[in-house]
Scaffold this motif. Sequence first.
Motif, PDB file in Angstrom:
ATOM      1  N   ALA A   1       0.909  -1.374   0.132  1.00  0.00           N
ATOM      2  CA  ALA A   1       0.121  -0.040  -0.032  1.00  0.00           C
ATOM      3  C   ALA A   1       0.763   1.356   0.117  1.00  0.00           C
ATOM      4  O   ALA A   1       0.592   2.240  -0.826  1.00  0.00           O
ATOM      5  N   ALA A   2       1.984   1.205   0.823  1.00  0.00           N
ATOM      6  CA  ALA A   2       2.953   2.472   0.762  1.00  0.00           C
ATOM      7  C   ALA A   2       3.348   2.533  -0.527  1.00  0.00           C
ATOM      8  O   ALA A   2       3.569   3.855  -1.037  1.00  0.00           O
ATOM      9  N   GLY A   3       3.712   1.462  -1.155  1.00  0.00           N
ATOM     10  CA  GLY A   3       4.482   1.580  -2.595  1.00  0.00           C
ATOM     11  C   GLY A   3       3.506   2.410  -3.561  1.00  0.00           C
ATOM     12  O   GLY A   3       3.787   3.080  -4.510  1.00  0.00           O
ATOM     13  N   LEU A   4       2.144   1.815  -3.389  1.00  0.00           N
ATOM     14  CA  LEU A   4       1.416   2.403  -4.302  1.00  0.00           C
ATOM     15  C   LEU A   4       0.991   3.883  -4.092  1.00  0.00           C
ATOM     16  O   LEU A   4       0.537   4.776  -4.891  1.00  0.00           O
ATOM     17  N   LEU A   5       1.051   4.271  -2.786  1.00  0.00           N
ATOM     18  CA  LEU A   5       0.767   5.650  -2.370  1.00  0.00           C
ATOM     19  C   LEU A   5       1.817   6.429  -3.116  1.00  0.00           C
ATOM     20  O   LEU A   5       1.589   7.475  -3.540  1.00  0.00           O
ATOM     21  N   VAL A   6       3.288   5.916  -2.994  1.00  0.00           N
ATOM     22  CA  VAL A   6       4.310   6.824  -3.695  1.00  0.00           C
ATOM     23  C   VAL A   6       4.055   6.973  -5.110  1.00  0.00           C
ATOM     24  O   VAL A   6       4.169   8.018  -5.655  1.00  0.00           O
ATOM     25  N   ILE A   7       3.799   5.779  -5.875  1.00  0.00           N
ATOM     26  CA  ILE A   7       3.268   5.701  -7.111  1.00  0.00           C
ATOM     27  C   ILE A   7       2.405   6.832  -7.492  1.00  0.00           C
ATOM     28  O   ILE A   7       2.675   7.380  -8.495  1.00  0.00           O
ATOM     29  N   GLY A   8       1.333   6.828  -6.680  1.00  0.00           N
ATOM     30  CA  GLY A   8       0.084   7.714  -6.870  1.00  0.00           C
ATOM     31  C   GLY A   8       0.646   8.976  -6.867  1.00  0.00           C
ATOM     32  O   GLY A   8       0.365   9.962  -7.463  1.00  0.00           O
ATOM     33  N   ILE A   9       1.393   9.284  -5.714  1.00  0.00           N
ATOM     34  CA  ILE A   9       1.836  10.860  -5.427  1.00  0.00           C
ATOM     35  C   ILE A   9       2.713  11.253  -6.656  1.00  0.00           C
ATOM     36  O   ILE A   9       2.538  12.401  -7.426  1.00  0.00           O
ATOM     37  N   ARG A  10       3.662  10.311  -7.136  1.00  0.00           N
ATOM     38  CA  ARG A  10       4.342  10.505  -8.322  1.00  0.00           C
ATOM     39  C   ARG A  10       3.570  10.966  -9.675  1.00  0.00           C
ATOM     40  O   ARG A  10       3.867  11.845 -10.358  1.00  0.00           O
ATOM     41  N   VAL A  11       2.692  10.027 -10.003  1.00  0.00           N
ATOM     42  CA  VAL A  11       1.875  10.034 -10.972  1.00  0.00           C
ATOM     43  C   VAL A  11       1.130  11.363 -11.061  1.00  0.00           C
ATOM     44  O   VAL A  11       0.895  12.014 -12.039  1.00  0.00           O
ATOM     45  N   VAL A  12       0.172  11.391  -9.902  1.00  0.00           N
ATOM     46  CA  VAL A  12      -0.710  12.496  -9.960  1.00  0.00           C
ATOM     47  C   VAL A  12       0.036  13.950  -9.995  1.00  0.00           C
ATOM     48  O   VAL A  12      -0.549  15.146 -10.737  1.00  0.00           O
ATOM     49  N   HIS A  13       1.077  14.234  -9.438  1.00  0.00           N
ATOM     50  CA  HIS A  13       1.932  15.469  -9.161  1.00  0.00           C
ATOM     51  C   HIS A  13       2.937  15.602 -10.173  1.00  0.00           C
ATOM     52  O   HIS A  13       3.443  16.646 -10.460  1.00  0.00           O
ATOM     53  N   GLY A  14       3.203  14.389 -11.104  1.00  0.00           N
ATOM     54  CA  GLY A  14       4.482  14.309 -11.882  1.00  0.00           C
ATOM     55  C   GLY A  14       5.613  14.801 -11.328  1.00  0.00           C
ATOM     56  O   GLY A  14       6.559  15.538 -11.727  1.00  0.00           O
ATOM     57  N   TRP A  15       5.815  14.338 -10.047  1.00  0.00           N
ATOM     58  CA  TRP A  15       7.121  14.579  -9.126  1.00  0.00           C
ATOM     59  C   TRP A  15       8.082  13.184  -9.484  1.00  0.00           C
ATOM     60  O   TRP A  15       7.763  12.010 -10.068  1.00  0.00           O
ATOM     61  N   THR A  16       9.251  13.566  -9.133  1.00  0.00           N
ATOM     62  CA  THR A  16      10.382  12.743  -9.219  1.00  0.00           C
ATOM     63  C   THR A  16      10.205  11.463  -8.279  1.00  0.00           C
ATOM     64  O   THR A  16       9.405  11.623  -7.216  1.00  0.00           O
TER      65      THR A  16
END
Length: 203
Positions: free
Chosen positions: A163-178
């Motif tokens: 779940a934590a890994g998915l949250l990191v992916i989600g933050i990165r994708v939604v915001h376009g971050w590194t």
Amino acid sequence: MRDWWIRTVLVLQAPRAVFAALRDDSPEAVSDRSEPVLLIIWLAGIAGVLATSTAGHLLDDNDYDGLLIAVWTFIAGGMYGAATYWVFGGILQVVLTRLGSLGTYRRTRHLLAFASVPIVLSLVLWPVKLSLYGAALFHRGGADSGTGGEVFALLQLAFLAWAAGLLVIGIRVVHGWTWERAIGALAIAVVVPVVLGVALTSV
């Protein structure tokens, strides 16, 4: 709405596509995903309360039986899920905003909800645990406290890490971050409540 029910499962296989869809924060899109979000946070809350030490000794109290445990799990799970959704979602939103996000608190909550699907999936462990240990799961120091219990605890942690890994992916994708920025945002959001909890208990 059907698309969002499909995405509830698809997030386990193709998370980037699901999180990219969260960029649509229009009233129609928000309405379409509201029911899946509600179900996810409730079931994740149930998984959460079943993993607590409180659940592990409910049958030590003679007032509890199987039916009352089921009722407690349903009600407490809903409350636990809602509290995590609103409180941790709020902490995450503050951190994301500080790091430059222009997204809404609602979108952050929905991001947190869809990232929590692996925690919901962890409920599949319970039929196996019940078949092996039965009522001992709800007694302190029961048969589930040995090596088998440790194995299930590790599996539970694996679902949480997922779940934590998915949250990191989600933050990165939604915001376009590194990756570094997304991981840092989650790390800060996790550390804040821990620090606050330690501070409050030491007062």
